[in-house]
Design an enzyme around this catalytic site. Structure first.
Site, mmCIF file in Angstrom:
data_model
loop_
_atom_site.group_PDB
_atom_site.id
_atom_site.type_symbol
_atom_site.label_atom_id
_atom_site.label_comp_id
_atom_site.label_asym_id
_atom_site.label_seq_id
_atom_site.Cartn_x
_atom_site.Cartn_y
_atom_site.Cartn_z
ATOM 1 N N GLU A 40 1.217 2.211 1.270
ATOM 2 C CA GLU A 40 1.382 1.374 0.089
ATOM 3 C C GLU A 40 2.464 0.307 0.315
ATOM 4 O OE1 GLU A 40 2.530 2.088 -4.627
ATOM 5 O OE2 GLU A 40 3.304 3.438 -3.078
ATOM 6 N N LYS A 110 -3.780 -0.383 -8.750
ATOM 7 C CA LYS A 110 -3.157 0.909 -9.060
ATOM 8 C C LYS A 110 -3.059 1.118 -10.572
ATOM 9 C CE LYS A 110 1.098 3.491 -7.917
ATOM 10 N NZ LYS A 110 2.408 3.345 -7.237
ATOM 11 N N CYS A 145 -0.437 6.323 -4.286
ATOM 12 C CA CYS A 145 0.859 6.960 -4.505
ATOM 13 C C CYS A 145 0.928 7.794 -5.790
ATOM 14 C CB CYS A 145 1.959 5.900 -4.449
ATOM 15 S SG CYS A 145 3.620 6.560 -4.089
#
Length: 256
Positions: A40, A110, A145
């Site tokens: 990421e 995300k 994440c």
């Protein structure tokens, strides 16, 4: 299916052009792989919030351009980790998938932003769509994440998905959660989990490392060290997902 997870050192000591060149060199070492995955915000800095305003770039900016060139040169399908994407007045933490011919296949913004009203949570807009990518004959659910802590995101992707592909810059102080949750997502969904984390220290935050490939029974196929830059080069068999789901048909008993 040959997969490579490139655990990059994201300490940001080198200038951006050198970081892009270094990532391209490591991608080149994975030539011919079916899927290569980066961490990421490896180029922009997942924890270097103070510089995000000046570093953010359009999706089709220099980082994506460099990744597309690297994917084409190596002949690989590339999950380029995530890019700090600027879209008008908004920033997004955006994962990209690039085909072996260097074309952009798709993106994932995300959904779950970390920071509890500060950092990423304050600076970046949330994505709104769950995304799965077709990787040849295999379907991969995509996450980034902090998404790993939200099992409903992954449960919504099965039974179609055989893989979960996750790019991360998870911090060292919670590395036990990282290792536990990667296995949990594999076990509860009977999928492979390909979780690529970063190493090094960035903006005072030490990264967890421990990039990992987990099989549908929760067994660790390969795991990187917590501290060193490393390429995990692993062969997996996506057909094992269907076999495991037939032998242990827990997904059939879902009620909600």
């Amino acid at each position: 299916m040959r997969v490579c997870l490139i655990q990059l050192d994201v300490s940001l000591r080198a200038p951006m052009p050198e970081r892009l060149e270094h990532a391209a060199e490591l991608i080149g070492r994975c030539a011919g792989a079916d899927l290569v995955v980066l961490p990421e915000l490896w180029a922009h800095g997942a924890w270097a919030f103070d510089n995000w305003g000046e570093l953010a770039e359009p999706l089709h900016g220099p980082t994506l351009e460099a990744l597309c060139a690297a994917a084409k040169s190596a002949g690989v399908r590339l999950h380029g980790g995530t890019i700090l994407e600027r879209d008008g007045d908004q920033l997004f933490n955006t994962a990209v998938l690039i085909e072996p011919d260097g074309s952009l296949h798709g993106r994932y913004r995300k959904i779950h932003r970390f920071g509890f009203d500060s950092g990423e949570a304050a600076l970046v807009s949330a994505g709104e769509e769950r995304v799965s990518w077709a990787l040849g004959g295999v379907t991969a659910a995509v996450a980034t994440c902090y998404d790993l802590r939200f099992p409903e995101l992954f449960r919504a992707a099965v039974p179609e998905a055989e893989l979960i592909v996750l790019a991360s810059s998870w911090p060292r102080k919670r590395d036990d959660h990282w290792r536990l949750l990667a296995r949990a997502r594999a076990v509860e969904n009977l999928v492979y989990v390909l979780a690529c984390d970063a190493c090094g220290t960035q903006a005072g935050v030490e990264q967890a490392g421990y990039s990992v490939v987990v099989d549908p029974w929760g067994e660790v196929v390969a795991e990187a060290s917590p501290t060193d830059e490393q390429v995990l080069d692993v062969t997996i068999d996506p057909a094992r997902v269907a076999e495991m789901r037939e032998q242990f048909p827990a997904l059939r008993d879902r009620r909600l």
